[in-house]
Design a protein around this motif. Structure first.
Motif, PDB file in Angstrom:
ATOM      1  N   GLU A   1      43.086  42.767  40.471  1.00  8.70           N
ATOM      2  CA  GLU A   1      44.053  42.054  41.323  1.00  8.70           C
ATOM      3  C   GLU A   1      43.393  40.833  41.934  1.00  8.70           C
ATOM      4  O   GLU A   1      42.385  40.961  42.651  1.00  8.70           O
ATOM      5  CB  GLU A   1      44.536  42.971  42.447  1.00  8.70           C
ATOM      6  CG  GLU A   1      45.711  43.842  42.025  1.00  8.70           C
ATOM      7  CD  GLU A   1      46.201  44.710  43.178  1.00  8.70           C
ATOM      8  OE1 GLU A   1      47.091  45.513  42.939  1.00  8.70           O
ATOM      9  OE2 GLU A   1      45.667  44.566  44.291  1.00  8.70           O
ATOM     10  N   GLY A   2      43.943  39.668  41.643  1.00 11.10           N
ATOM     11  CA  GLY A   2      43.385  38.420  42.205  1.00 11.10           C
ATOM     12  C   GLY A   2      41.908  38.273  41.928  1.00 11.10           C
ATOM     13  O   GLY A   2      41.158  37.728  42.749  1.00 11.10           O
TER      14      GLY A   2
ATOM     15  N   GLY B   1      36.410  41.303  29.892  1.00 12.46           N
ATOM     16  CA  GLY B   1      36.272  42.678  29.406  1.00 12.46           C
ATOM     17  C   GLY B   1      35.294  43.475  30.255  1.00 12.46           C
ATOM     18  O   GLY B   1      35.596  44.610  30.672  1.00 12.46           O
ATOM     19  N   ALA B   2      34.142  42.874  30.548  1.00 13.72           N
ATOM     20  CA  ALA B   2      33.129  43.591  31.339  1.00 13.72           C
ATOM     21  C   ALA B   2      33.611  43.814  32.768  1.00 13.72           C
ATOM     22  O   ALA B   2      33.299  44.837  33.385  1.00 13.72           O
ATOM     23  CB  ALA B   2      31.819  42.811  31.330  1.00 13.72           C
ATOM     24  N   SER B   3      34.393  42.866  33.294  1.00  6.11           N
ATOM     25  CA  SER B   3      34.942  43.040  34.649  1.00  6.11           C
ATOM     26  C   SER B   3      35.963  44.176  34.654  1.00  6.11           C
ATOM     27  O   SER B   3      36.016  44.988  35.577  1.00  6.11           O
ATOM     28  CB  SER B   3      35.618  41.750  35.124  1.00  6.11           C
ATOM     29  OG  SER B   3      34.703  40.691  35.118  1.00  6.11           O
ATOM     30  N   LEU B   4      36.763  44.214  33.594  1.00  9.49           N
ATOM     31  CA  LEU B   4      37.771  45.268  33.466  1.00  9.49           C
ATOM     32  C   LEU B   4      37.105  46.642  33.389  1.00  9.49           C
ATOM     33  O   LEU B   4      37.594  47.622  33.949  1.00  9.49           O
ATOM     34  CB  LEU B   4      38.578  45.000  32.193  1.00  9.49           C
ATOM     35  CG  LEU B   4      39.995  45.505  32.084  1.00  9.49           C
ATOM     36  CD1 LEU B   4      40.843  45.104  33.273  1.00  9.49           C
ATOM     37  CD2 LEU B   4      40.626  44.983  30.804  1.00  9.49           C
ATOM     38  N   ALA B   5      35.959  46.687  32.718  1.00 11.92           N
ATOM     39  CA  ALA B   5      35.243  47.962  32.581  1.00 11.92           C
ATOM     40  C   ALA B   5      34.473  48.313  33.846  1.00 11.92           C
ATOM     41  O   ALA B   5      33.887  49.398  33.928  1.00 11.92           O
ATOM     42  CB  ALA B   5      34.283  47.882  31.399  1.00 11.92           C
ATOM     43  N   GLY B   6      34.459  47.405  34.810  1.00  5.86           N
ATOM     44  CA  GLY B   6      33.748  47.684  36.060  1.00  5.86           C
ATOM     45  C   GLY B   6      32.257  47.459  35.958  1.00  5.86           C
ATOM     46  O   GLY B   6      31.494  47.902  36.812  1.00  5.86           O
ATOM     47  N   LEU B   7      31.835  46.759  34.911  1.00  3.68           N
ATOM     48  CA  LEU B   7      30.397  46.513  34.735  1.00  3.68           C
ATOM     49  C   LEU B   7      29.928  45.271  35.474  1.00  3.68           C
ATOM     50  O   LEU B   7      28.732  45.077  35.660  1.00  3.68           O
ATOM     51  CB  LEU B   7      30.068  46.376  33.238  1.00  3.68           C
ATOM     52  CG  LEU B   7      30.303  47.628  32.407  1.00  3.68           C
ATOM     53  CD1 LEU B   7      30.049  47.345  30.942  1.00  3.68           C
ATOM     54  CD2 LEU B   7      29.407  48.741  32.899  1.00  3.68           C
ATOM     55  N   LEU B   8      30.862  44.406  35.829  1.00  9.40           N
ATOM     56  CA  LEU B   8      30.498  43.197  36.569  1.00  9.40           C
ATOM     57  C   LEU B   8      31.176  43.245  37.934  1.00  9.40           C
ATOM     58  O   LEU B   8      32.361  43.603  38.028  1.00  9.40           O
ATOM     59  CB  LEU B   8      30.962  41.945  35.812  1.00  9.40           C
ATOM     60  CG  LEU B   8      30.262  41.649  34.489  1.00  9.40           C
ATOM     61  CD1 LEU B   8      30.935  40.467  33.804  1.00  9.40           C
ATOM     62  CD2 LEU B   8      28.791  41.360  34.700  1.00  9.40           C
TER      63      LEU B   8
ATOM     64  N   LYS C   1      33.723  38.365  41.980  1.00 10.87           N
ATOM     65  CA  LYS C   1      33.369  37.418  43.028  1.00 10.87           C
ATOM     66  C   LYS C   1      34.475  37.357  44.088  1.00 10.87           C
ATOM     67  O   LYS C   1      34.254  36.916  45.201  1.00 10.87           O
ATOM     68  CB  LYS C   1      33.159  36.020  42.430  1.00 10.87           C
ATOM     69  CG  LYS C   1      32.029  35.975  41.404  1.00 10.87           C
ATOM     70  CD  LYS C   1      30.672  36.072  42.049  1.00 10.87           C
ATOM     71  CE  LYS C   1      29.583  35.993  41.004  1.00 10.87           C
ATOM     72  NZ  LYS C   1      28.234  36.133  41.549  1.00 10.87           N
ATOM     73  N   ALA C   2      35.673  37.743  43.680  1.00  7.54           N
ATOM     74  CA  ALA C   2      36.792  37.829  44.618  1.00  7.54           C
ATOM     75  C   ALA C   2      37.814  38.791  44.014  1.00  7.54           C
ATOM     76  O   ALA C   2      37.776  39.077  42.824  1.00  7.54           O
ATOM     77  CB  ALA C   2      37.413  36.455  44.832  1.00  7.54           C
ATOM     78  N   GLY C   3      38.726  39.268  44.868  1.00  4.79           N
ATOM     79  CA  GLY C   3      39.743  40.192  44.373  1.00  4.79           C
ATOM     80  C   GLY C   3      39.203  41.611  44.301  1.00  4.79           C
ATOM     81  O   GLY C   3      38.118  41.912  44.806  1.00  4.79           O
ATOM     82  N   ARG C   4      39.976  42.490  43.647  1.00  5.48           N
ATOM     83  CA  ARG C   4      39.568  43.899  43.599  1.00  5.48           C
ATOM     84  C   ARG C   4      39.850  44.512  42.245  1.00  5.48           C
ATOM     85  O   ARG C   4      40.679  44.025  41.480  1.00  5.48           O
ATOM     86  CB  ARG C   4      40.246  44.701  44.690  1.00  5.48           C
ATOM     87  CG  ARG C   4      41.762  44.648  44.642  1.00  5.48           C
ATOM     88  CD  ARG C   4      42.372  45.505  45.720  1.00  5.48           C
ATOM     89  NE  ARG C   4      42.192  46.925  45.412  1.00  5.48           N
ATOM     90  CZ  ARG C   4      42.661  47.903  46.174  1.00  5.48           C
ATOM     91  NH1 ARG C   4      43.296  47.615  47.290  1.00  5.48           N
ATOM     92  NH2 ARG C   4      42.484  49.155  45.823  1.00  5.48           N
TER      93      ARG C   4
END
Lengths: 247, 588
Positions: free
Chosen positions: B323-324, B363-370, B373-376
């Protein structure tokens, strides 16, 4: 401005200045060297003064070791201090520790001046063309320059893969255990990567003939001559200042 | 000496050539007897690990002079024995484009890179400058780009620079080894066009799996089977028809159009000539009599729908939500902003975009690996198959790697614990693993063997993962991620790179099975046909954000969107459009 100069005269002059800094055991000369390097970066290269100060920090930390050693182990270093005071430009006004401290910063700043104002590609090409650096070594250096960011990217991917196994994002700075576990895979990657580069370069004809053309190498010009003269005058002036105000 | 049609020696010839690497129990390739005629474009096909790259490396003596191996038989280039020169000395005659330009660039700037081979020949500066200018113009690089640092280029740009360097060599024989494996479709098509462009006296050997649409530029096809032997050669229209079943059995790439043609032929409708690409197939269909065309429509519609992923009947729970979000690569600056994306269990989403658009970071952000910098981000930890499979390997052998992934054997590593027992929907029984054979050393060995078999890695258990071919490495990395069934969300980054047709088909089945058992999938790919076959939904990434999010076929059919994102509408959707047009005409 300094970035546009031919790298080789710059290299020779920087080495000469570092050599003078080592030989001239005088605080005034070291301060003059630091000032010249810092001013060149700020005025000629438009680098931020803060950056220049930050650059001095690691060299200052290194030099601080000399200072503390000199103060704490004065008895043991008596012979070295005596020798230093007998050098032609040796100064008695300031302690030898401070001179050593300043010398570390001065040498570091001259090195930084060269590194920050020299394109590595131009330097390697100039070395190949003018100083007959073998192309195999020159392109090995190019390859190493390419490898650094690739190695960093590979390390990042390995850390992400390990983080995935742990089920949480990686820490910004790896712990000692994680860092140690990366050494062997990264070494293996570097070797494989270097092998592939070597094969590709061979396939493209590197080493096929004893001589090769070098294009895009820097060419010596009038401004390089002006730079050499100006730098020699500055070194001379610094030495004169050291002789006048130093020991 | 065997001569070509013009009476001159062939551009390349292998006579009973077999290669065996040190300590290997079997030949990597061969014995192979094959000619490449002067001026022809030869497509070399084979399953992953069949020895195509090894065979090509014998041409200039890289094998065995640089890479030690026992080579039997005779290799000649333009009538001259390959062994008569050092590999570097062949660069005047043979130019080679490697699979991964990132690992083979050696100059600091674009100019350095393009001039490198010419400098090695000690050509005069004026000639080098002229050839550089021509080559850069041919690939669309501006003269002022000469000074650009190669390190700052994207993957696609690097491959284009490598191509400019290849063209500048102006060699009589050009060898290209999967040059488009890591490229976005638009860049891949441009590169293939330039490589396959006709030039007087130039012969080309190309190894690639993405020649749909460009296979028409190929004069002849040679196929290496899984044992490293030549199983077929000849005109593409003949080889892909007469050897269709054998190629399928070997898991070797076939043009989609010849598959369509075969299915229509089985239903009594012949397309003449046998189409090699979808454009030709549509022209063939248009050439049928109206009643035959109408009869062909349902066949073609079925053919298309079989290659489009079916959407899930209903959405499951949320597997991951951004989100954001402001996404940034590890230790890097923000590349994507204001990302809102939800993935549900059992859903498969294709993440598409040009090279460097930020797909992997998303992809890595979606997997929670990164860390964002903002949002959740909401959702459990996800698993990710990275672009370079080597980075995932932690063990000293393939068997140990699988054991580590499954959390069995002597080394369990630090994997999260397996999930609690759950109802396996496909068997209607409770199990902790799909093929849980029990416990103990024998059971563990059986589980490892089952995984090896399922992912076509039989006989490789004792090999070090780095010794495998690209396709085998990819399969091992995917097996280690998929088989433990630990993650509710899997992100697969370029999972088809290096895979042969059988590997891609197998992966499609795995994706379907994963969706069936409730795993959410995010697939980052440049293979748009694969995206269509596995993902009902797509997210198009570009300009530092999500450009579009919606049904995969609809987004990929939007040509303006595709152009904006640096992509190309897959030819399969042209066929779908033809079906709709015919249906509309029939309705009228």
């Amino acid at each position: 401005m300094l970035s546009a100069l031919h790298p080789l005269p710059k290299l020779v002059l920087c080495l000469a200045w570092i050599a003078a800094s080592i030989l001239v055991f005088d605080a005034v000369f070291q301060v003059a060297t630091i000032l010249v390097a810092a001013l060149a970066l700020v005025l000629a290269e438009r680098r931020s003064p803060l950056l220049v100060l930050a650059l001095m920090v690691p060299f200052a930390l290194f030099g601080f070791g000399f200072l503390t050693t000199s103060v704490l182990f004065r008895q043991e270093s008596d012979f070295a201090l005596k020798m230093s005071s007998e050098t032609p430009f040796g100064g008695a006004a300031l302690s030898a520790g401070i001179v050593l401290f300043l010398r570390a910063i001065a040498c570091g700043m001259v090195s930084a001046l060269f590194a920050l104002t020299t394109d590595p590609g131009r330097l390697i090409k100039a070395l190949m063309l003018s100083w007959r650096l073998p192309a195999s070594i020159g392109y090995a250096l190019f390859s190493a320059l390419h490898l650094v960011p690739d190695l960093a990217a590979e390390a990042r991917q390995m850390r992400l893969a390990r983080a995935m196994r742990r089920g949480r994002p990686p820490r910004r700075i790896p712990g000692p255990g994680e860092a140690a576990s990366l050494v062997v895979p990264l070494l293996a990657y570097a070797i494989r990567r270097a092998s592939r580069s070597a094969i590709a370069m061979e396939a493209r004809g590197l080493g096929a003939r004893p001589h090769r053309t070098v294009t895009g190498a820097p060419v010596m010009g009038r401004r390089d001559a002006v730079f050499v003269v100006a730098a020699v005058v500055l070194i001379g002036a610094s030495l004169a200042a050291a002789a006048a105000w130093g020991g | 000496m065997v001569t070509g049609s013009t009476g001159m020696a062939p551009a390349a010839e292998w006579r009973d050539v077999a290669v065996r690497y040190p300590y290997a129990e079997a030949d990597a390739v061969g014995p192979v007897t094959l000619d490449v005629r002067r001026g022809e474009v030869l497509l070399l096909l084979g399953s992953s690990g069949a020895g195509k790259s090894t065979l090509l490396a014998t041409l200039t003596g890289l094998v065995p002079q640089t890479m030690p191996a026992d080579v039997s038989g005779e290799v000649r280039v333009f009538g001259e024995a390959a062994a008569s020169r050092r590999p570097a000395q062949w660069s005047t005659t043979v130019a080679r484009l490697f699979q991964n330009a990132e690992e083979t660039l050696c100059g600091m700037t674009i100019g350095d890179e393009v001039a490198f081979a010419l400098e090695n020949r000690a050509l005069p500066v004026a000639e080098i400058e002229a050839r550089m200018a021509a080559a850069m113009q041919a690939v669309g690089l501006e003269p002022q780009e000469r000074g650009r640092r190669t390190m700052a280029l994207s993957g696609g740009e690097k491959q284009i620079v490598a191509l400019a360097a290849l063209l500048a060599q102006d060699a009589a024989l050009v060898v290209v080894d999967e040059p488009t494996a890591h490229l976005a479709p638009a860049a891949a098509a441009r590169l293939s066009e330039l490589v396959l462009a006709r030039k007087e006296g130039r012969s080309v050997i190309v190894v690639d799996h993405r020649l749909d649409g460009l296979v028409g530029s190929v004069d002849r096809v040679a196929v290496i089977d899984g044992d490293g032997r030549l199983m077929a050669e000849g005109d593409p229209r003949t080889v892909f028809v007469t050897h269709r079943e054998a190629l399928a059995a070997q898991g070797i790439w076939r043009p989609v159009a010849t598959e369509l043609s075969a299915e229509l032929a089985a239903a009594g409708m012949m397309l003449e000539p046998t189409p090699l690409d979808i454009g030709e197939a549509i022209r063939g269909l248009e050439g049928l009599a109206p009643d035959r065309r109408a009869a062909a429509r349902p066949q073609v519609a079925r053919f298309v729908s079989e290659r489009l992923a079916q959407p899930a009947q209903d959405h499951g729970a949320v597997a991951a939500r951004l989100e954001g979000a402001a996404c940034a690569p590890f230790l890097g600056p923000v590349v994507l902003e204001n990302i809102d994306l939800v993935l549900h269990t059992g859903e498969a989403v294709a993440i598409l975009g040009a090279n460097g658009a930020g797909k992997s970071t998303l992809g890595a952000s979606l997997a929670g690996l990164l860390r964002l910098k903002a949002g959740r981000r909401d959702g459990g930890p996800g698993g990710m198959a990275f672009q370079n499979p080597e980075g995932q390997f932690v063990a000293g052998s393939v068997g140990e790697e699988i054991a580590a992934a499954l959390g069995i054997g002597a080394r369990g590593y630090d994997l999260p614990p397996p999930p609690p027992p759950c109802k396996a929907w496909w068997r209607g029984r409770t199990t902790t693993h799909r093929d849980d054979p029990g416990h103990g050393a024998e059971a563990d060995a059986a589980r490892i063997a089952a995984v090896l078999r399922a992912w076509r890695l039989d006989g490789l258990a004792a090999r070090h993962p780095f010794e495998l071919s690209q396709g085998q490495k990819r399969r091992l990395a995917l097996a280690c991620l998929v088989e433990p069934a630990r993650f509710p969300l899997l992100v697969l980054d370029e999972p088809t790179a290096g895979l042969d047709a059988a590997g891609v088909e197998g992966l499609s089945r795995v994706a379907q099975s994963l969706r069936g058992r409730g795993t959410a999938l995010a697939i980052i790919t440049h293979e748009l046909d694969f995206a269509l076959a596995t993902c009902p939904r797509a997210v198009i990434v570009g300009e530092g954000r999500i450009l579009a999010d919606g049904p995969c076929p609809a987004l990929l059919a939007d040509r303006d969107l595709m152009r904006r994102a640096g992509l190309e509408t897959p030819a399969l959707l042209d066929l779908a459009a033809w079906v709709e047009a015919i249906a509309a005409v029939a309705a009228c």
